[in-house]
Enzyme design. Sequence first.
Site, short mmCIF file in Angstrom:
data_model
loop_
_atom_site.label_atom_id
_atom_site.label_comp_id
_atom_site.label_asym_id
_atom_site.label_seq_id
_atom_site.Cartn_x
_atom_site.Cartn_y
_atom_site.Cartn_z
N ASP A 109 0.84 -1.20 0.00
CA ASP A 109 0.00 0.00 0.00
C ASP A 109 0.88 1.24 0.00
OD1 ASP A 109 -2.38 1.79 0.50
OD2 ASP A 109 -3.30 -0.17 0.76
N ASP B 104 -10.52 -2.49 0.76
CA ASP B 104 -9.23 -2.13 0.17
C ASP B 104 -8.15 -2.99 0.80
OD1 ASP B 104 -7.21 -0.93 -1.20
OD2 ASP B 104 -7.61 1.10 -0.48
N GLY B 105 -7.88 -4.13 0.17
CA GLY B 105 -6.92 -5.08 0.74
C GLY B 105 -5.72 -5.31 -0.17
N LYS B 106 -5.84 -4.87 -1.42
CA LYS B 106 -4.75 -5.01 -2.41
C LYS B 106 -4.17 -6.43 -2.40
CE LYS B 106 -3.72 -0.06 -2.52
NZ LYS B 106 -4.77 0.45 -1.60
N ARG B 107 -5.07 -7.42 -2.32
CA ARG B 107 -4.64 -8.81 -2.23
C ARG B 107 -4.08 -9.28 -3.56
NH1 ARG B 107 -5.24 -7.48 2.69
NH2 ARG B 107 -6.35 -8.84 4.14
#
Lengths: 310, 310
Positions: A109, B104-107
């Site tokens: 992030d 919003d985890g941007k996995r």
Amino acid sequence: MSFDRLIGKIIETQNPTVVGLDPKLEYVPEYIKEKCFAKHGNNFKGAAAALYKFNKGIIDQICDIVPAIKPQSAYYEMYGYHGVKCLYKTIRYAQEKGMFVMVDGKRNDIGATMEAYSAAYLGTTDVAGEQLEAFGADALTVNGYLGTDGIRPITDICKARDKGIFVLVKTSNPSSGELQDKLIGEDSVYSVMGGMCEQWGSDNIGKYGYSAVGAVVGATYPEQLAEMREKLPHTFFLVPGYGAQGGGAEGVAKAFDKNGLGAIVNSSRAVMLAYKKMEGYTEKDYAKAARAEVIRMKEDITAHIPEIKG
Amino acid sequence: MSFDRLIGKIIETQNPTVVGLDPKLEYVPEYIKEKCFAKHGNNFKGAAAALYKFNKGIIDQICDIVPAIKPQSAYYEMYGYHGVKCLYKTIRYAQEKGMFVMVDGKRNDIGATMEAYSAAYLGTTDVAGEQLEAFGADALTVNGYLGTDGIRPITDICKARDKGIFVLVKTSNPSSGELQDKLIGEDSVYSVMGGMCEQWGSDNIGKYGYSAVGAVVGATYPEQLAEMREKLPHTFFLVPGYGAQGGGAEGVAKAFDKNGLGAIVNSSRAVMLAYKKMEGYTEKDYAKAARAEVIRMKEDITAHIPEIKG
């Protein structure tokens, strides 16, 4: 400093492998599930209890011969917050047994939010003046797509608290090349990312010559492993893809330096499911089967690399 | 199918913005913290109770005028599994109030593990024959560094369950260009990633012309926003970086199409901390201040884009 703690354990056990604890419920023996569902119901609480019992059994059987575990966060998050509590308890239990714990979360992030992830997995969180560890792992995998300011907050924590990270460089999956192999000038994307790892770790190099910023480089791409080992002399490698995904010991050997150091090789499914695949084991022996597979893997890999020397 | 559900809510509220619920404890008014710590202690349980109370207050005040919330998972994970339970409860509460919830985890991970993340956030998990939702969000942010086989499992879930993803393309942080702006031939890395989004979504395009595979493109890079809007006609944008990070409404406007659609703009800190920054509010009014900031933001952005038409 750096990955010295992990490397110390590798030397001590003479074993450069890590067990991926990615416990899907279908991997867990029926007798464990029955007991846990009977007690808690057919719900996430019951599932999490079964996963934890399964993990504990494996950790008990391998903690004296394997330096580290790598729980993959997705397999806990899919069981909701009960699953995440099981992740926390698994981390703690393995550490009590002397193991190094790397959480495979591939977090990433912008800076301010990366501080929150750093606090969550490797640092502490301030709660009314108390400094509390949310997960308290020893290392975390991260994705470097956002560049330096998405990485710096966590390397600061690594330095302050003797922890490490592994940045995705060349991943083990079939389509990893779609972006990672593309050329930027004469350099591939994965090589540019590898160069950033070398840079990010440059101020924190330990006694074995490796920094706290490692790289994930897949066993399924031995040529790239060899290329990266040569180009990134201070970057310690986490190597997934051995076994179930098709990577062999000869390929994996390219990740190591002349002292038998420089990498740790992960195996998940082959260890967790050893009781289904190896002869002479029933599901009651799942943890003993895991130990047997771990020993087989250690012998397979160490036969192909230089003697491990501190 | 696609992002039609989200776009429908945007048209209904005439508001193309989303509130980022990233509740650091220091943002929460003292009177809430005091009550929760007194009840649960100075620990993660107390912290999570305070965060949930804070979130509920904001959701109650904005649910009739804002189409969506975007909780950022890092800010929950830093409070351990209690924090993650708070994330779950926040998702559920916002959905009960009619809001669209994007985690919003941007996995990101290889295929088999991405299936686990898909189950966790957008799908269901099988527990002894029961299909249970672990988090049950409406959309998830993901990182596409691993290529197609790390994305396909989650687009399959999107199709089956009317959900969506946002892939990181050009992020809002200062060093995003280190990798993302590098040229692959004549194309930037972010543009290559954007092209993949267009491709990944191509079999699932909804009635407003947008697929279920969106892209994250930062408000802090208006030129790239304009370039991507033109190159990616079927890709819906999640635009972070407005406000606190420096992105203005004129720049953000470039993310929209001629019908005032095609993007949703996020604001987190400015909304959560409105009570500290806007005149005439005390901490008791934090949720009312959040509403006032949301209205200000909506007016600021809609003044710069075409009329929102379905």
